[in-house]
Scaffold this motif. Structure first.
Motif, PDB file in Angstrom:
ATOM      1  N   VAL A 272       0.879  -1.167   0.000  1.00 40.45           N
ATOM      2  CA  VAL A 272       0.000   0.000   0.000  1.00 40.45           C
ATOM      3  C   VAL A 272       0.916   1.215   0.000  1.00 40.45           C
ATOM      4  CG1 VAL A 272      -1.758   1.292   1.242  1.00 40.45           C
ATOM      5  CG2 VAL A 272      -1.844  -1.209   1.202  1.00 40.45           C
ATOM      6  N   ILE A 275       0.260   8.210  -0.775  1.00 43.27           N
ATOM      7  CA  ILE A 275      -0.421   9.092  -1.717  1.00 43.27           C
ATOM      8  C   ILE A 275       0.264  10.455  -1.644  1.00 43.27           C
ATOM      9  CG2 ILE A 275      -2.614  10.145  -2.357  1.00 43.27           C
ATOM     10  CD1 ILE A 275      -4.037   7.841  -1.022  1.00 43.27           C
ATOM     11  N   PRO A 278      -2.852  13.828  -2.309  1.00 43.62           N
ATOM     12  CA  PRO A 278      -4.204  13.295  -2.128  1.00 43.62           C
ATOM     13  C   PRO A 278      -5.272  14.354  -2.420  1.00 43.62           C
ATOM     14  CG  PRO A 278      -3.228  13.786  -0.007  1.00 43.62           C
ATOM     15  CD  PRO A 278      -2.147  14.010  -1.038  1.00 43.62           C
ATOM     16  N   GLU A 280      -9.441  15.517  -1.929  1.00 45.42           N
ATOM     17  CA  GLU A 280     -10.212  15.744  -0.710  1.00 45.42           C
ATOM     18  C   GLU A 280     -10.716  14.438  -0.103  1.00 45.42           C
ATOM     19  OE1 GLU A 280     -13.303  18.470  -1.537  1.00 45.42           O
ATOM     20  OE2 GLU A 280     -11.960  20.156  -1.982  1.00 45.42           O
ATOM     21  N   LYS A 281     -11.151  13.490  -0.921  1.00 47.50           N
ATOM     22  CA  LYS A 281     -11.696  12.241  -0.413  1.00 47.50           C
ATOM     23  C   LYS A 281     -10.604  11.319   0.151  1.00 47.50           C
ATOM     24  CE  LYS A 281     -15.675  12.191  -3.522  1.00 47.50           C
ATOM     25  NZ  LYS A 281     -16.416  11.423  -4.547  1.00 47.50           N
ATOM     26  N   LYS A 282      -9.354  11.564  -0.211  1.00 42.14           N
ATOM     27  CA  LYS A 282      -8.270  10.679   0.207  1.00 42.14           C
ATOM     28  C   LYS A 282      -7.341  11.328   1.238  1.00 42.14           C
ATOM     29  CE  LYS A 282      -8.169   8.091  -4.130  1.00 42.14           C
ATOM     30  NZ  LYS A 282      -7.324   7.618  -5.249  1.00 42.14           N
ATOM     31  N   ILE A 283      -7.657  12.537   1.671  1.00 38.57           N
ATOM     32  CA  ILE A 283      -6.785  13.214   2.628  1.00 38.57           C
ATOM     33  C   ILE A 283      -6.758  12.468   3.953  1.00 38.57           C
ATOM     34  CG2 ILE A 283      -6.529  15.308   3.998  1.00 38.57           C
ATOM     35  CD1 ILE A 283      -7.462  16.920   1.628  1.00 38.57           C
ATOM     36  N   PHE A 285      -7.279   9.286   4.532  1.00 36.19           N
ATOM     37  CA  PHE A 285      -6.506   8.056   4.372  1.00 36.19           C
ATOM     38  C   PHE A 285      -5.012   8.354   4.331  1.00 36.19           C
ATOM     39  CE2 PHE A 285      -4.330   4.990   1.671  1.00 36.19           C
ATOM     40  CZ  PHE A 285      -4.691   3.783   2.266  1.00 36.19           C
ATOM     41  N   ALA A 286      -4.596   9.414   3.625  1.00 35.81           N
ATOM     42  CA  ALA A 286      -3.178   9.751   3.513  1.00 35.81           C
ATOM     43  C   ALA A 286      -2.594  10.157   4.862  1.00 35.81           C
ATOM     44  CB  ALA A 286      -2.986  10.874   2.492  1.00 35.81           C
ATOM     45  N   ARG A 288      -3.669   9.171   7.898  1.00 35.21           N
ATOM     46  CA  ARG A 288      -3.531   7.974   8.720  1.00 35.21           C
ATOM     47  C   ARG A 288      -2.391   7.088   8.239  1.00 35.21           C
ATOM     48  NH1 ARG A 288      -7.905   7.000  12.067  1.00 35.21           N
ATOM     49  NH2 ARG A 288      -6.457   5.456  12.951  1.00 35.21           N
ATOM     50  N   GLN A 289      -2.219   7.008   6.937  1.00 38.39           N
ATOM     51  CA  GLN A 289      -1.132   6.199   6.402  1.00 38.39           C
ATOM     52  C   GLN A 289       0.232   6.805   6.747  1.00 38.39           C
ATOM     53  OE1 GLN A 289      -1.196   5.802   2.166  1.00 38.39           O
ATOM     54  NE2 GLN A 289       0.341   4.176   2.127  1.00 38.39           N
TER      55      GLN A 289
END
Length: 305
Positions: A272, A275, A278, A280-283, A285-286, A288-289
């Motif tokens: 995995v 990003i 990222p 707006e929808k993936k901010i 997730f990025a 936390r990652q």
């Protein structure tokens, strides 16, 4: 008459010639004998000189360097160490006790004035300590993963970072090799930002800073991809003998764990990647990652402390 005269003449010449030949042979033989005698005498003289040179020379007097004996107060040092760290109410807590020679990498006689222990004794104590750590924790940490270990790590990373099925973080670092032999420096010198040769180290670390995989790259120009291709991390999975893994995400059953990696790694199903930009929808997730990827960076910090 002629016949007799000729015969006499021939006989005289033959005798005369034999006489001259015998005399010449005697002189040549005498000359060779004299040369051999001279050569033999010369060889004997050279052999006598060589034997004289091989005879032991008288020992040169050198001053005897005796070992300096330093009087040390072992009883007082022991009492001071006990009161500082091992008493019921010590002066310093556990955090200060852990930050000592192994963590700082100081010289062996660094604490001579405090503990009154010489260099040799300190080295022996550190060696015994390392052997004891290896014997005690070998079965717990210095081993391959079991199915139970994989299950525990997936549960832990799911609760700590929100990544169910995560087995750890994979990353590489350049380990500076200060004592690299001169003949090998050309193989381990790269364009990395250090003056000494380096070895690239690949590790997998979890949230508890357990490094359950470590691999040093081979000789030559290495980066994360080259080390990954030569790493034995996925050998058992490729042969189908790795630990069985199973977890559920969004009502979907998965039978393979995954690792968090940076952007340089290839697009494999077990990775995995980060990003970089990222949307707006993936901010979320990025973020936390990125927080979860700090585990391996903390592990590198502990190794270099």
């Amino acid at each position: 008459m002629a016949s007799g005269s000729g015969s006499g003449s021939d006989s005289g010449e033959g005798v005369g010639g034999n006489g001259e030949g015998a005399g010449g042979w005697d002189s040549e033989a005498s000359r060779q004998i004299r040369e051999w005698a001279y050569t033999s005498a010369e060889i004997s003289r050279l052999m006598r000189e060589a034997l004289q040179q091989q005879q032991p020379q008288p020992a040169v007097h050198r001053p005897i360097q005796r070992r300096a004996v330093v009087p040390r107060d072992h009883v007082g040092a022991h009492q001071r160490l006990f009161e500082d760290y091992f008493a019921e109410q010590p002066r310093f807590g556990d955090n200060f006790f852990r930050r000592r020679q192994l963590a700082y990498g100081g010289p062996a006689d660094m604490f001579d004035e405090y503990l009154h222990i010489g260099e040799t004794t300190t080295l022996i104590c550190v060696e015994y300590f390392c052997q004891s750590v290896s014997e005690i924790f070998r079965d717990t940490y210095l081993r391959k993963l079991t199915p139970q270990d994989c299950h525990d790590m997936m549960v832990m990373h799911g609760s700590q970072h929100g990544f169910p099925g995560m087995l750890g973080n994979i990353d590489c670092m350049h380990w500076e090799w200060k004592n690299c032999p001169t003949a090998w420096k050309g193989h381990y010198t790269t364009g990395f930002k250090v003056k000494n040769p380096t070895m690239i180290l690949e590790v997998v670390a979890d949230y508890r800073l357990w490094i359950w995989h470590a691999y040093f790259g081979v000789v030559g120009s290495n980066n994360d991809i080259n080390v990954l291709h030569s790493s034995p991390l996925f050998n058992e999975q490729c042969r189908g003998v790795g630990p069985a893994i199973s977890f559920v995400v969004n009502d979907n059953q998965h039978h393979m764990g995954y690792y968090l990696v940076d952007g340089i790694c290839p697009r494999w199903s077990v990775f995995v990647k980060m990003i970089r930009c990222p949307l707006e929808k993936k901010i979320f997730f990025a973020v936390r990652q990125e927080a979860a990827s700090k585990d391996v960076e903390r592990a590198f910090g502990v190794l270099q402390a």
